[in-house]
Design an enzyme around this catalytic site. Structure first.
Site, PDB file in Angstrom:
ATOM      1  N   ARG A 169      25.071 -14.519  -3.004  1.00 11.56           N
ATOM      2  CA  ARG A 169      23.987 -13.543  -3.205  1.00 11.56           C
ATOM      3  C   ARG A 169      23.769 -13.266  -4.684  1.00 11.56           C
ATOM      4  O   ARG A 169      22.679 -12.877  -5.102  1.00 11.56           O
ATOM      5  CB  ARG A 169      24.271 -12.239  -2.431  1.00 11.56           C
ATOM      6  CG  ARG A 169      23.170 -11.189  -2.578  1.00 11.56           C
ATOM      7  CD  ARG A 169      23.130 -10.184  -1.425  1.00 11.56           C
ATOM      8  NE  ARG A 169      24.441  -9.652  -1.122  1.00 11.56           N
ATOM      9  CZ  ARG A 169      25.072  -8.708  -1.834  1.00 11.56           C
ATOM     10  NH1 ARG A 169      24.497  -8.177  -2.881  1.00 11.56           N
ATOM     11  NH2 ARG A 169      26.278  -8.304  -1.482  1.00 11.56           N
ATOM     12  N   TYR A 212      -4.214  -9.982  -5.092  1.00 14.94           N
ATOM     13  CA  TYR A 212      -3.738 -10.742  -3.928  1.00 14.94           C
ATOM     14  C   TYR A 212      -3.391  -9.773  -2.784  1.00 14.94           C
ATOM     15  O   TYR A 212      -2.732  -8.750  -3.006  1.00 14.94           O
ATOM     16  CB  TYR A 212      -2.506 -11.556  -4.347  1.00 14.94           C
ATOM     17  CG  TYR A 212      -1.784 -12.226  -3.212  1.00 14.94           C
ATOM     18  CD1 TYR A 212      -2.339 -13.322  -2.566  1.00 14.94           C
ATOM     19  CD2 TYR A 212      -0.546 -11.760  -2.777  1.00 14.94           C
ATOM     20  CE1 TYR A 212      -1.680 -13.935  -1.519  1.00 14.94           C
ATOM     21  CE2 TYR A 212       0.123 -12.377  -1.728  1.00 14.94           C
ATOM     22  CZ  TYR A 212      -0.452 -13.469  -1.104  1.00 14.94           C
ATOM     23  OH  TYR A 212       0.201 -14.068  -0.066  1.00 14.94           O
ATOM     24  N   ASP A 229       0.855 -12.572 -12.541  1.00 13.70           N
ATOM     25  CA  ASP A 229       1.123 -13.470 -11.412  1.00 13.70           C
ATOM     26  C   ASP A 229       0.412 -14.788 -11.722  1.00 13.70           C
ATOM     27  O   ASP A 229      -0.811 -14.875 -11.667  1.00 13.70           O
ATOM     28  CB  ASP A 229       0.591 -12.831 -10.123  1.00 13.70           C
ATOM     29  CG  ASP A 229       0.888 -13.662  -8.875  1.00 13.70           C
ATOM     30  OD1 ASP A 229       1.044 -14.896  -9.004  1.00 13.70           O
ATOM     31  OD2 ASP A 229       0.935 -13.087  -7.780  1.00 13.70           O
ATOM     32  N   LYS A 282       4.037 -22.050  -3.454  1.00 11.91           N
ATOM     33  CA  LYS A 282       2.738 -22.711  -3.572  1.00 11.91           C
ATOM     34  C   LYS A 282       2.872 -23.988  -4.406  1.00 11.91           C
ATOM     35  O   LYS A 282       3.529 -24.912  -3.977  1.00 11.91           O
ATOM     36  CB  LYS A 282       1.709 -21.725  -4.149  1.00 11.91           C
ATOM     37  CG  LYS A 282       1.748 -20.335  -3.485  1.00 11.91           C
ATOM     38  CD  LYS A 282       1.353 -20.342  -2.030  1.00 11.91           C
ATOM     39  CE  LYS A 282       1.640 -19.032  -1.315  1.00 11.91           C
ATOM     40  NZ  LYS A 282       1.120 -17.831  -1.921  1.00 11.91           N
TER      41      LYS A 282
HETATM   42  C1  LIG Z   1       1.488 -16.450  -1.887  1.00 10.16           C
HETATM   43  C2  LIG Z   1       1.293 -15.547  -3.051  1.00 10.16           C
HETATM   44  C3  LIG Z   1       2.161 -14.484  -3.302  1.00 10.16           C
HETATM   45  C4  LIG Z   1       3.312 -14.147  -2.374  1.00 10.16           C
HETATM   46  O1  LIG Z   1       4.260 -15.160  -2.405  1.00 10.16           O
HETATM   47  P1  LIG Z   1       5.230 -15.504  -1.160  1.00 10.16           P
HETATM   48  O2  LIG Z   1       6.022 -16.657  -1.679  1.00 10.16           O
HETATM   49  O3  LIG Z   1       4.362 -15.835   0.008  1.00 10.16           O
HETATM   50  O4  LIG Z   1       6.057 -14.294  -0.916  1.00 10.16           O
HETATM   51  C5  LIG Z   1       1.942 -13.693  -4.427  1.00 10.16           C
HETATM   52  N1  LIG Z   1       0.915 -13.939  -5.245  1.00 10.16           N
HETATM   53  C6  LIG Z   1       0.042 -14.950  -5.035  1.00 10.16           C
HETATM   54  C7  LIG Z   1      -1.074 -15.157  -5.997  1.00 10.16           C
HETATM   55  C8  LIG Z   1       0.196 -15.788  -3.936  1.00 10.16           C
HETATM   56  O5  LIG Z   1      -0.665 -16.779  -3.721  1.00 10.16           O
END
Ligand SMILES: *Cc1c(COP(=O)(O)O)cnc(C)c1O
Length: 371
Positions: A38, A91, A162, A187
């Site tokens: 962890r 988002y 982000d 992603k």
């Molecule tokens: C998918 C996404 C998230 C969240 O990420 P997870 O890996 O699904 O928890 C946050 N910000 C953006 C821009 C995203 O596309």
């Protein structure tokens, strides 16, 4: 590692020690090593080191999801409840996290149009944090990050970016004045639609604080996901230019398509965002685009049925081209009026352009949209 070219997977929850002094030195941070899964793991450390280098950060901490990365980054940057400034088209998952978890804990959300500098400056007064996205979902708007970070710096407000849609291949927000960057590694970085992970990247002190919080919350990443992410990362620099070129080509072709009354892609010629997009994303604007279909939801259903290669899936950034419908997926928590204010309607379709032959992608949409 006995000469293996690819990294082995350290699928262990704990490490063995023979000397108390050794254990103590690792626990103090005086010697490299791992104690318990962890807290840290060798595969997770590889991912963190590689992403920090790519993003130009001192250090990184990987988390069990992008959402966890946002949560621990916000708590590390604004430890005491304070107003958070964010764009109107934040988002959907982040918006829900703020509304359901952070607002009840005392963090007031100030949603503002980041293109309106006067409104942004006003919102930043007394704020504890500003959150921006390099390219927004689903209408791929590009915030003018140098302007956002300058206004925030004047008021002493840290900026969290982000960078999921752009990746460090196309944009490095730390070089544009951001304090800290987060990614959903699920992603483009993972890139193969087979893992969930996140990362926080920034100064050594900030990421150490974020790591301490993530370890306590139990939002750390497992070794197999980290190993998959490192495997994906090896081809990120090859994938992003291909995603970008194919998305631009598809966006251009869709401008002429029957039944399409709007195409959103950051660097499409003549769009409002073209100048800022070209300046911030000189090497390509990524694989995401959106289209507005005449005929609303039935037209979206018809497109889904007629596409031969492209499938419907509510994520993005993978090898395969997929479409999504924000009204029923990412933005379902919003009211119709809230969606409409953002420019998202029943005919809005988001496309994650994959790595197939670009002509095949263009042809699939052309035949599906033909009358
Ligand atoms: C998918 C996404 C998230 C969240 O990420 P997870 O890996 O699904 O928890 C946050 N910000 C953006 C821009 C995203 O596309």
């Amino acid at each position: 590692m006995r000469g293996s070219l690819a990294p082995p997977i350290f699928q262990t929850s704990v490490w063995v020690y023979g000397e108390l002094e050794d254990y103590d030195a690792v626990a103090r941070g005086d010697r490299p090593g791992h104690l318990y899964g962890r807290n840290s793991n060798e595969n997770v450390a590889m991912l963190e080191t590689a992403l920090a280098e790519l993003e130009g950060a001192e250090a990184g901490v990987a988390t069990s999801s992008g959402m966890a990365a946002i949560l621990v980054a916000v708590r590390a940057l604004a430890p005491k409840p304070a107003p958070i400034v964010a764009p109107l088209d934040l988002y959907g998952g982040t918006l829900a996290l703020f509304r359901n978890e952070l607002e009840p804990a005392g963090y007031a959300l100030r949603l503002v149009d980041f293109d309106d500098q006067g409104a942004l400056r006003k919102a930043l007064v007394g704020a504890g944090l500003a959150l921006s996205e390099t390219i927004t979902n689903p209408l791929v708007r590009v915030a003018d990050l140098p302007v956002v970070t300058r206004l925030a710096a004047e008021l002493g407000v840290p900026v969290l970016v982000d960078n999921t849609f752009a990746t460090p291949i196309l944009c490095r927000p730390l070089e544009l004045g951001a304090t800290t960057v987060v990614h959903s590694v699920s992603k483009y970085i993972g890139g193969h639609s087979d893992l969930i992970a996140g990362v926080v990247l920034g100064s050594a002190a900030l990421t150490a604080d974020a790591r301490r919080r993530s370890v306590l919350l139990g939002t750390t990443l497992g070794p197999f996901e980290a190993w998959l992410a490192v495997r994906g990362l090896r081809t990120l620099a090859l994938r992003m230019p291909r995603h970008s070129a194919s998305a631009l080509q598809l966006a251009e072709s869709l401008r002429e398509a029957p039944g399409v009354n709007g195409v959103h892609y950051p660097t499409l010629s003549g769009v409002a965002q073209e100048e800022v997009s070209r300046r911030l994303l000189p090497d390509g604007a990524g694989g995401m685009l959106a289209i507005q279909l005449d005929g609303g939801r039935p037209a979206v259903q018809r497109l889904m049925e007629r596409l031969r290669m492209t499938t419907f899936a509510a994520s993005l950034g993978g090898v395969e081209t997929t479409i999504s419908h924000p009204e029923v997926t990412s933005h379902r928590a919003l009211s119709a009026a809230e969606r409409s204010a953002l420019g998202i309607g029943p005919g809005t379709v988001r496309v994650s352009v994959g790595l197939e032959e670009p002509e095949d992608i263009v042809e699939d949409f052309a035949q599906a949209l033909s009358p």
